[in-house]
Design an enzyme around this catalytic site. Structure first.
Site, PDB file in Angstrom:
ATOM      1  N   ASP A   8       5.958  28.073 -92.689  1.00 21.94           N
ATOM      2  CA  ASP A   8       6.571  27.382 -93.815  1.00 21.94           C
ATOM      3  C   ASP A   8       7.751  28.250 -94.269  1.00 21.94           C
ATOM      4  O   ASP A   8       7.853  29.421 -93.904  1.00 21.94           O
ATOM      5  CB  ASP A   8       5.547  27.226 -94.943  1.00 21.94           C
ATOM      6  N   ASP A  10       9.847  27.810 -97.842  1.00 20.23           N
ATOM      7  CA  ASP A  10       9.974  28.063 -99.283  1.00 20.23           C
ATOM      8  C   ASP A  10       8.728  28.731 -99.842  1.00 20.23           C
ATOM      9  O   ASP A  10       7.636  28.167 -99.805  1.00 20.23           O
ATOM     10  CB  ASP A  10      10.252  26.756-100.034  1.00 20.23           C
ATOM     11  N   GLU A  17      11.858  29.394-104.186  1.00 15.24           N
ATOM     12  CA  GLU A  17      11.551  28.368-105.186  1.00 15.24           C
ATOM     13  C   GLU A  17      12.163  28.651-106.552  1.00 15.24           C
ATOM     14  O   GLU A  17      12.962  27.863-107.060  1.00 15.24           O
ATOM     15  CB  GLU A  17      10.031  28.188-105.305  1.00 15.24           C
ATOM     16  N   GLY A  52      12.738  17.600-102.667  1.00 14.19           N
ATOM     17  CA  GLY A  52      13.624  17.680-103.824  1.00 14.19           C
ATOM     18  C   GLY A  52      13.955  16.342-104.441  1.00 14.19           C
ATOM     19  O   GLY A  52      13.938  16.178-105.680  1.00 14.19           O
ATOM     20  N   HIS A  76      20.864  15.525-105.576  1.00 16.68           N
ATOM     21  CA  HIS A  76      20.230  16.398-104.597  1.00 16.68           C
ATOM     22  C   HIS A  76      21.260  17.026-103.668  1.00 16.68           C
ATOM     23  O   HIS A  76      21.154  18.212-103.316  1.00 16.68           O
ATOM     24  CB  HIS A  76      19.198  15.619-103.779  1.00 16.68           C
ATOM     25  N   THR A 116       8.719  22.796 -92.333  1.00 22.67           N
ATOM     26  CA  THR A 116       8.978  22.726 -93.763  1.00 22.67           C
ATOM     27  C   THR A 116       9.405  21.326 -94.163  1.00 22.67           C
ATOM     28  O   THR A 116       9.960  20.582 -93.341  1.00 22.67           O
ATOM     29  CB  THR A 116      10.083  23.724 -94.163  1.00 22.67           C
ATOM     30  N   THR A 117       9.171  20.973 -95.409  1.00 20.34           N
ATOM     31  CA  THR A 117       9.659  19.682 -95.883  1.00 20.34           C
ATOM     32  C   THR A 117      10.943  19.837 -96.694  1.00 20.34           C
ATOM     33  O   THR A 117      11.371  18.911 -97.361  1.00 20.34           O
ATOM     34  CB  THR A 117       8.588  18.936 -96.699  1.00 20.34           C
ATOM     35  N   SER A 119      15.120  20.346 -96.471  1.00 20.48           N
ATOM     36  CA  SER A 119      16.092  19.747 -95.564  1.00 20.48           C
ATOM     37  C   SER A 119      16.745  20.814 -94.694  1.00 20.48           C
ATOM     38  O   SER A 119      16.703  22.004 -94.998  1.00 20.48           O
ATOM     39  CB  SER A 119      17.173  19.011 -96.355  1.00 20.48           C
TER      40      SER A 119
END
Length: 248
Positions: A8, A10, A17, A52, A76, A116-117, A119
């Protein structure tokens, strides 16, 4: 035997974060003249919503403000510009032990995959800031753009696992959050949790983790192990990760 590590980003690879994303969101809100400010406490609660754009939409709905999808995307996108600027200024260092472990795994020919989610616009600049030739280190990078459902849905981990065509027994995931843990666990993968700096609370839902640490550690700064599985060297290294899988 350890053949692949799924990372992962972040909160796991870097403390993005609070010092990165949160600050960039607040700059974007100010740019669009929105009377919003996400404090550490507010943003911590919003991290339960992954992605986000989803956080902006959720926050707006919970404050009786209807933002159309075009404006949410614009906010965003601007946030991503501010975030990249924060990265380029060197304001987001890697977490303790990350650089060491990534290079050790590379030397051991362990496949390393980003899952990761966030971008690509957020992830690639961060990795390039800290690593030369990121595609020589990471065998694949999976982001928000590659899936329909974000964490805690297991889709992104299932996709990564299927694409590299390895047994789940040979893969270990490094995550920092309950949402990430749920995503990996539901995909049938083993997980090590490195708790974020801003939140050291251990969820009772993480009981199936192979290990929980405060950071990956080093020779000079040892890890704190919150599970019965401790490292002989006092920090997380290849030998420790391999042993976790073998013992499991």
């Amino acid at each position: 035997m350890l053949q692949a590590v799924f990372w992962d980003v972040d909160g796991t690879i870097a403390e993005t974060e609070m010092q990165g994303h949160r600050k960039a969101f607040n700059k974007a809100f100010n740019y669009f003249n929105l009377d919003w400010y996400w404090s550490v406490r507010t943003y911590t609660s919003l991290l339960e919503v992954t992605g986000g754009r989803n956080r902006i939409k959720y926050f707006a709905q919970n404050n009786s403000l209807n933002l159309n999808s075009e404006l949410i995307n614009d906010i965003h996108f601007k946030k991503q510009e501010f975030y990249k600027s924060i990265i380029n200024k060197g304001e987001i260092p890697l977490r303790e032990g990350v650089f060491r472990l990534i290079n050790e795994l590379k030397d051991k020919s362990v496949m390393q995959v980003i899952v990761t989610t966030s971008s690509r616009l957020a992830v690639i600049p961060l990795l390039e800031k800290h690593f030369k030739c990121i595609y020589d280190i990471f065998d694949a990078i999976y982001t928000f753009e590659d899936v329909i459902n974000t964490k805690p849905h297991p889709e992104i981990y299932i996709k990564a696992k299927n694409d590299i065509n390895l047994s789940s027994k040979d893969i270990l995931v490094i995550e920092d959050s309950l949402q990430g843990y749920k995503s990996a666990n539901e995909a049938g993968l083993n997980v090590l949790i490195t708790l974020p700096i801003w939140n050291c609370a251990i969820s009772p839902e993480m009981t199936d983790c192979l290990s929980i640490v405060d950071n990956l550690g080093s020779e000079s700064k040892k890890s704190t192990f919150y599970s019965q599985n401790e490292s002989i060297n006092g920090f997380v290294d290849y030998t420790y990760l391999n042993k976790l899988l073998i013992d499991n």
